[in-house]
Design an enzyme around this catalytic site. Structure first.
Site, mmCIF file in Angstrom:
data_model
loop_
_atom_site.group_PDB
_atom_site.id
_atom_site.type_symbol
_atom_site.label_atom_id
_atom_site.label_comp_id
_atom_site.label_asym_id
_atom_site.label_seq_id
_atom_site.Cartn_x
_atom_site.Cartn_y
_atom_site.Cartn_z
ATOM 1 N N CYS A 198 0.513 -1.040 0.061
ATOM 2 C CA CYS A 198 0.322 0.059 -0.096
ATOM 3 C C CYS A 198 0.370 1.332 -0.342
ATOM 4 O O CYS A 198 0.045 2.551 -0.601
ATOM 5 C CB CYS A 198 -1.123 0.062 0.767
ATOM 6 S SG CYS A 198 -1.954 -1.427 1.327
ATOM 7 N N HIS A 210 -3.382 6.673 1.993
ATOM 8 C CA HIS A 210 -4.158 5.622 1.632
ATOM 9 C C HIS A 210 -5.659 5.525 2.104
ATOM 10 O O HIS A 210 -5.829 5.501 3.463
ATOM 11 C CB HIS A 210 -2.685 4.548 1.880
ATOM 12 C CG HIS A 210 -3.359 3.001 1.500
ATOM 13 N ND1 HIS A 210 -3.382 2.352 0.082
ATOM 14 C CD2 HIS A 210 -3.313 1.888 2.048
ATOM 15 C CE1 HIS A 210 -3.486 1.520 -0.222
ATOM 16 N NE2 HIS A 210 -3.994 1.016 1.713
ATOM 17 N N ASN A 229 -9.571 -0.640 -1.756
ATOM 18 C CA ASN A 229 -8.468 -0.250 -1.237
ATOM 19 C C ASN A 229 -7.412 -0.897 -2.742
ATOM 20 O O ASN A 229 -7.918 -2.552 -2.868
ATOM 21 C CB ASN A 229 -7.835 -1.247 0.009
ATOM 22 C CG ASN A 229 -6.852 -1.158 0.430
ATOM 23 O OD1 ASN A 229 -5.763 -0.581 -0.657
ATOM 24 N ND2 ASN A 229 -6.074 -1.658 1.017
HETATM 25 N N1 COA Z 1 -18.587 -9.618 7.789
HETATM 26 C C1 COA Z 1 -19.815 -9.695 8.659
HETATM 27 N N2 COA Z 1 -18.796 -9.601 9.511
HETATM 28 C C2 COA Z 1 -16.548 -10.145 9.148
HETATM 29 C C3 COA Z 1 -16.538 -9.452 7.989
HETATM 30 C C4 COA Z 1 -17.145 -9.097 6.935
HETATM 31 N N3 COA Z 1 -16.954 -8.976 6.018
HETATM 32 N N4 COA Z 1 -15.186 -9.922 7.874
HETATM 33 C C5 COA Z 1 -14.800 -10.533 9.712
HETATM 34 N N5 COA Z 1 -15.181 -10.637 10.192
HETATM 35 C C6 COA Z 1 -16.235 -10.450 11.701
HETATM 36 C C7 COA Z 1 -14.564 -11.070 12.586
HETATM 37 O O1 COA Z 1 -14.710 -12.824 11.789
HETATM 38 C C8 COA Z 1 -14.830 -11.045 13.959
HETATM 39 O O2 COA Z 1 -15.700 -11.938 14.175
HETATM 40 P P1 COA Z 1 -16.161 -12.755 15.620
HETATM 41 O O3 COA Z 1 -15.786 -10.977 16.955
HETATM 42 O O4 COA Z 1 -16.482 -13.532 15.759
HETATM 43 O O5 COA Z 1 -14.158 -13.310 15.414
HETATM 44 C C9 COA Z 1 -15.462 -9.631 13.697
HETATM 45 O O6 COA Z 1 -16.477 -9.250 12.443
HETATM 46 C C10 COA Z 1 -14.877 -8.603 13.804
HETATM 47 O O7 COA Z 1 -13.816 -8.478 13.194
HETATM 48 P P2 COA Z 1 -12.749 -7.333 13.803
HETATM 49 O O8 COA Z 1 -11.706 -8.199 12.892
HETATM 50 O O9 COA Z 1 -12.418 -7.461 14.920
HETATM 51 O O10 COA Z 1 -13.144 -6.711 13.337
HETATM 52 P P3 COA Z 1 -12.113 -4.962 12.953
HETATM 53 O O11 COA Z 1 -13.414 -4.179 13.476
HETATM 54 O O12 COA Z 1 -11.302 -5.130 13.334
HETATM 55 O O13 COA Z 1 -12.478 -5.151 11.380
HETATM 56 C C11 COA Z 1 -11.064 -4.933 9.543
HETATM 57 C C12 COA Z 1 -12.257 -5.416 10.723
HETATM 58 C C13 COA Z 1 -10.368 -6.015 8.489
HETATM 59 C C14 COA Z 1 -11.895 -4.238 8.740
HETATM 60 C C15 COA Z 1 -10.463 -4.098 10.313
HETATM 61 O O14 COA Z 1 -9.312 -4.912 11.250
HETATM 62 C C16 COA Z 1 -9.010 -3.290 9.056
HETATM 63 O O15 COA Z 1 -9.537 -2.160 8.695
HETATM 64 N N6 COA Z 1 -8.115 -3.680 9.377
HETATM 65 C C17 COA Z 1 -6.776 -3.209 8.603
HETATM 66 C C18 COA Z 1 -7.174 -3.251 7.573
HETATM 67 C C19 COA Z 1 -5.946 -2.613 6.592
HETATM 68 O O16 COA Z 1 -5.540 -1.815 6.739
HETATM 69 N N7 COA Z 1 -5.430 -3.515 5.528
HETATM 70 C C20 COA Z 1 -4.263 -3.882 4.245
HETATM 71 C C21 COA Z 1 -3.307 -2.875 5.500
HETATM 72 S S1 COA Z 1 -3.138 -1.039 4.890
#
Ligand code: COA
Length: 326
Positions: free
Chosen positions: A104, A246, A276
């Site tokens: 990224c 980003h 993204n």
């Molecule tokens: N739909 C529904 N539920 C989902 C899901 C989806 N698409 N994806 C994950 N979940 C669930 C998870 O399984 C988890 O369930 P659990 O609590 O039963 O285990 C729950 O939602 C919460 O997951 P969590 O990881 O706590 O969510 P979050 O608030 O951290 O958001 C992301 C998840 C991926 C959006 C977030 O962590 C994120 O943006 N991370 C960084 C991503 C990023 O920047 N990546 C690129 C590098 S720059």
């Protein structure tokens, strides 16, 4: 500069139909409503129209480019480089080039590289493309990653400006920390784990991410490096015309904006429409805002990123192009 995104729009409903997810979850956790996928393209296919348009806007011919740099983690092939493929596709006659892999942060790392090559006198004019076909490496069965990404590319021409007093790219602060490698990566397909029946069966050629860990690192890393570059250059929030972040998650962008003390109206956002696009997010944002006539000569811009590696950084530049006229 210019950009290209494929025409096919995939709203969150596309994932609702296939996975245990909802439009509401995706929107509230990430800010994404829809993204573009080009299932039958290579990354060079996305970069080519962006590069052609950028060269046309600058009035450049096929022998005017000295170096081609492609920032991507979805190269057409492991080798040869996507830069070689793009050079051939564009018919460029007098250049060399290479790819940069910084996920990224790829566009910012490539921009600093291009700037250094121009400032050193090694090149007059560089075609720099940032983009990814993330649909090639996301697991459409994994709800935790598939909903986050999209396909697209941007292209910029980096060159010296002979006008006295021109600022252009003023400063950059870039970092890597490989301790982050296991939290966001593609396990197989490289030399450590070459493709095998097992790697395919285990779906190891797709993006794996520990979202929470990456989220926390991104919130801290992107905000800190952004504040760092502002302090190094004595910039207040009032001085900054635009934050060009980003686009991984709206909440990460918000955290950076808050640390800067910046008005939300001064933040470029396209994650809602494009997801993204990895190395594409920043040049696509810049190109969209440029085409909409929202960038003025002299505007001070902060470009910031965080991504796999970990890689992160900020670039401070002063916009030197006149207002866009179509
Ligand atoms: N739909 C529904 N539920 C989902 C899901 C989806 N698409 N994806 C994950 N979940 C669930 C998870 O399984 C988890 O369930 P659990 O609590 O039963 O285990 C729950 O939602 C919460 O997951 P969590 O990881 O706590 O969510 P979050 O608030 O951290 O958001 C992301 C998840 C991926 C959006 C977030 O962590 C994120 O943006 N991370 C960084 C991503 C990023 O920047 N990546 C690129 C590098 S720059």
């Amino acid at each position: 500069m210019a950009h290209y995104v494929p025409p096919e729009v995939y709203t969150n409903a596309f994932f609702e139909e296939r996975l245990d997810t909802s439009d509401e979850w995706i929107r509230t956790r990430t800010g994404i409503r829809e993204r573009r996928f080009a299932f039958n393209a290579g990354t060079s296919t996305l970069m080519k129209p962006a590069a052609e348009k950028a060269m046309e806007r600058r009035g450049l011919g096929k022998d005017d480019i000295d170096i081609v740099i492609c920032a991507t983690v979805t190269p057409d092939h492991v080798f040869p480089s996507t830069a070689c493929i793009l050079q051939d596709a564009l018919g460029l006659t007098n250049c060399w080039g290479f790819d940069i892999s910084a996920a990224c942060s790829g566009f910012l790392f490539a921009l600093q590289t291009a700037r250094s090559l121009v400032e050193s006198g090694a090149a007059n004019r560089i075609l720099l493309c940032g983009g990814d076909r993330m649909s090639a490496i996301i697991d459409m069965k994994d709800r935790t990653t598939s909903v986050l990404f999209g396909d697209g590319a941007g292209a910029v021409i980096v060159e010296a400006d002979e006008n006295p007093g021109t600022v252009g790219i003023a400063d950059s602060v870039l970092h890597i920390d490989g301790a982050g490698k296991r939290f966001l990566f593609q396990p197989a397909g490289g030399s450590v784990k070459p493709p095998s029946t097992d790697t395919v069966e285990n779906r190891e050629h797709y993006v794996k991410q520990d979202g929470k860990t990456v989220f926390k690192a991104a919130v801290v890393g992107m905000a800190e490096v952004t504040v760092d570059i502002m302090e190094r250059n004595n910039l207040s929030a009032d001085d900054v015309a635009w934050l060009v972040p980003h686009q991984a998650n709206l909440r990460i962008i918000d955290a950076t904006r808050e640390r800067m003390g910046l008005d939300p109206k001064k933040v470029m956002i396209n994650i809602d429409r494009l997801g993204n696009t990895t190395a594409g997010t920043i040049p696509i944002c810049l190109s969209e805002w440029y085409e909409q006539g929202r960038l003025n000569k002299g505007d001070k811009l902060i470009l910031s990123s965080f991504g796999a590696g970990y890689t992160w950084g900020s670039v401070y530049l002063q916009w030197e192009l006149p207002k866009y006229e179509s």
